[in-house]
Design a protein around this motif. Structure first.
Motif, PDB file in Angstrom:
ATOM      1  N   UNK A 240       0.836  -1.205   0.000  1.00 33.76           N
ATOM      2  CA  UNK A 240       0.000   0.000   0.000  1.00 33.76           C
ATOM      3  C   UNK A 240       0.870   1.254   0.000  1.00 33.76           C
ATOM      4  N   UNK A 241       1.968   1.231   0.745  1.00 34.12           N
ATOM      5  CA  UNK A 241       2.835   2.402   0.829  1.00 34.12           C
ATOM      6  C   UNK A 241       3.555   2.652  -0.483  1.00 34.12           C
ATOM      7  N   UNK A 242       4.175   1.628  -1.049  1.00 32.77           N
ATOM      8  CA  UNK A 242       4.925   1.901  -2.285  1.00 32.77           C
ATOM      9  C   UNK A 242       4.010   2.078  -3.480  1.00 32.77           C
ATOM     10  N   UNK A 243       2.832   1.467  -3.472  1.00 37.86           N
ATOM     11  CA  UNK A 243       1.898   1.668  -4.584  1.00 37.86           C
ATOM     12  C   UNK A 243       1.452   3.117  -4.665  1.00 37.86           C
ATOM     13  N   UNK A 244       1.144   3.702  -3.513  1.00 40.68           N
ATOM     14  CA  UNK A 244       0.728   5.098  -3.494  1.00 40.68           C
ATOM     15  C   UNK A 244       1.851   6.002  -3.992  1.00 40.68           C
ATOM     16  N   UNK A 245       3.092   5.727  -3.573  1.00 41.75           N
ATOM     17  CA  UNK A 245       4.220   6.549  -3.995  1.00 41.75           C
ATOM     18  C   UNK A 245       4.516   6.384  -5.483  1.00 41.75           C
ATOM     19  N   UNK A 246       4.214   5.206  -6.053  1.00 40.64           N
ATOM     20  CA  UNK A 246       4.469   4.941  -7.469  1.00 40.64           C
ATOM     21  C   UNK A 246       3.315   5.390  -8.362  1.00 40.64           C
ATOM     22  N   UNK A 247       2.208   5.813  -7.754  1.00 37.17           N
ATOM     23  CA  UNK A 247       1.054   6.207  -8.548  1.00 37.17           C
ATOM     24  C   UNK A 247       0.247   5.044  -9.070  1.00 37.17           C
ATOM     25  N   UNK A 248       0.356   3.880  -8.423  1.00 34.75           N
ATOM     26  CA  UNK A 248      -0.400   2.698  -8.828  1.00 34.75           C
ATOM     27  C   UNK A 248      -1.795   2.766  -8.206  1.00 34.75           C
ATOM     28  N   UNK A 249      -2.810   2.436  -8.969  1.00 42.95           N
ATOM     29  CA  UNK A 249      -4.193   2.532  -8.497  1.00 42.95           C
ATOM     30  C   UNK A 249      -4.418   1.633  -7.280  1.00 42.95           C
TER      31      UNK A 249
END
Length: 244
Positions: free
Chosen positions: A125-134
């Motif tokens: 959840x943390x890295x997805x948000x930083x990468x712009x992943x839905x």
């Protein structure tokens, strides 16, 4: 170094099908970071190879990574067959026989290895948000992460502050290299030294596992930090995409 990077990327898809000319990965996730071509071994049949790649990766966004292990004319061949260059990413390395900066992390911050699959969702959840992943892709990313065939080589690190994961990185110790990937800090916690603490911890993982070098592909924001640790640019990856 390039073998380490290929291992990381191809780990997002199923095992290779034995095609020695085209190395690719397909997670099926609707984000280009998780599908793509890593390299071709020969450009003797460039038109057929690009057609094969587009067929195998149809239906998902994907990138073609052109790096130091690609044939010299790969970029020109891709452009000639309709690909568009997106960006260039520096590849940086650092020997692991050097001492790691002993600077203390920010007050209250802990860097923890994520060894329990129950904690993997918060890391993702943390890295997805930083990468712009839905956000809707998070459960699928967790599934793919938990099923990677090279998990024995991987150490996932979480930066924890006030009981929350606020930063991440992943280290793959393979091919005598500690490949450092997904160094991300939550938007609300940047410029506090968390990225520095994660990078230092990743270097120590490489040392503990007996690797010779650390290597990473640097973002523009991260490059000054990595240079402060002694990383130097040795090559580049050029990313290409084909029209849908």
């Amino acid at each position: 170094m390039t073998a380490n990077f290929r291992q990381y990327l191809t780990g997002w898809g199923p095992a290779e099908d034995g095609d020695s000319d085209l190395e690719h990965f397909r997670s099926g996730l609707a984000a280009p970071q998780f599908n793509g071509v890593v390299r071709v071994r020969s450009l003797d049949a460039a038109e057929q190879l690009t057609a094969t790649a587009r067929e195998r990766l149809a239906g998902v966004p994907w990138w073609w990574w052109v790096g130091p292990d690609s044939p010299a004319d790969t970029s020109a061949a891709l452009a000639a067959h309709g690909a568009r260059e997106l960006t260039t990413i520096p590849v940086m390395v650092r020997p692991l026989d050097q001492e790691v900066d002993p600077t203390e992390p920010p007050a209250g911050l802990r860097i923890e290895a994520v060894t329990d699959r129950g904690h993997l969702p918060e890391l993702v959840r943390t890295y997805s948000a930083s990468m712009g992943v839905a956000p809707g892709l998070e459960s699928d990313i967790v599934r793919v992460e938990s099923q990677r065939r090279d998990n024995a080589d991987i150490v996932r690190l979480a930066a924890v502050l006030d009981g929350r994961v606020v930063g991440t990185t992943v280290v793959i110790a393979a091919h005598d290299v500690a490949g450092i990937f997904i160094v991300h800090v939550a938007d609300t916690h940047r410029r506090r030294g968390i990225g520095k603490a994660l990078t230092a911890a990743a270097l120590r993982v490489g040392q503990d596992r007996g690797m010779r070098l650390a290597a990473l592909a640097a973002s523009p924001a991260g490059e000054p930090l990595y240079r402060s640790f002694g990383f130097v640019e040795v090559s580049q990856y050029r990313l290409f995409a084909f029209p849908a």
